[in-house]
Design an enzyme around this catalytic site. Structure first.
Site: not given
Length: 291
Positions: A77, A97, A99, A102, A109-110, A112, A198, A207
């Site tokens: 904390s 990778q 994401v 979580r 950037y979309s 769609r 954290h 990573r």
């Protein structure tokens, strides 16, 4: 004061991080990491740990020792009191990778709503390698230069061809959310990524290691530099107790104790599996086992 002028603030300011705020720090061939905003500093971690008002002790060494204690004993904390927001440009396959971690807030950037740029990641020659023989997820020995150049050209040609098809589909009036389906995953995307310290350190621990894919390791390395500027005491403790340390099992500890007592222990006698034995030996003898 007008918002955003940076002329006056009562919040904690880290001048080393202010110096690179909003600068694009290059990663790979076309990617970058950019610090957009941050909250907190080493002082914030210390203050949270002591649950007191003020700036902690007057001695930096005592603050560093406390942060080291918190890191060594896996406190969480106090480190969550600091946050950072990054603007990242990265290949789509690296984003997928990324994401997997979580515990962060992301806005990407979309494709769609907008058209993706004609930008692709092409690995350089020394990164074109065969499949690893001991890591099902990794790459092994680099391929000869002529073979690597042919593969790089194949990547370029396929990427350009798929993007031309993408543009053609858009020109025909196909919905953007459908036209994007044919694009290669080495296309670049962008996002804003906000994470507390954290969870950022957890990301970096996983990573920046040798087992991570080269491309995401490059992003982790760049972010680690940012962490060093932002929270130097936390960075030092993280390197000391996590990044360049090692955790071993109870059985491995038994083996080490026997070795310290002068006993010779073989893999067969140790009770460790082949992989764990190899990992232990690489920690004890980074330059190779003695004869």
């Amino acid at each position: 004061m007008e918002e955003g002028t940076g002329e006056y603030t009562k919040r904690v300011v880290v001048h080393a991080l202010e110096d690179i705020l909003h600068q694009e720090l290059r990663v790979l061939d076309k990617g970058f990491v950019r610090v957009v905003d941050y909250m907190g500093s080493d002082e914030s971690v210390v203050q949270a740990a002591r649950v007191s008002y003020g700036r902690g002790t007057k001695r930096t060494s005592q603050d560093a020792a406390l942060i080291g204690y918190l890191m060594r004993h896996a406190h969480t904390s106090p480190f969550e009191m600091c946050e950072i927001k990054l603007h990242v440009k990265l290949p789509i396959f690296v984003a997928r990778q990324w994401v997997r971690h979580r515990t962060a807030s992301i806005n990407e950037y979309s494709a769609r709503y907008s058209v993706l740029d004609r930008e692709f990641y092409i690995p350089d020659e020394k990164q074109i390698a065969e499949q690893s023989t001991n890591n099902a997820q990794g790459r092994g020995t680099p391929l000869p230069a002529d073979a690597a150049k042919r593969i790089m050209e194949l990547f370029r040609r396929n990427s350009e061809l798929m993007y031309e098809d993408y543009e053609a589909l858009l020109e025909q009036g196909l919905a953007r959310e459908l036209a994007r389906m044919n694009l290669t995953i080495n296309c670049y995307t962008q996002w804003y990524w906000k994470v507390n310290l954290h969870n950022l350190l957890r990301f970096l621990a996983l990573r920046s290691g040798a087992g991570a894919q080269y491309e995401i390791r490059e992003y982790a390395s760049r972010i680690l530099e940012i962490v060093r500027l932002w929270v130097p005491m936390v960075h030092a403790a993280f390197v000391e107790y996590h990044l360049e340390s090692s955790t071993i099992s109870r059985s491995a500890l038994v083996v080490v104790r026997k070795m310290l007592q002068g006993e010779k222990v073989s893999m067969e006698e140790s009770g460790l599996g082949r992989r764990e034995w190899g990992e232990l030996m690489s920690v004890l003898y980074p330059d190779g086992e003695p004869e």
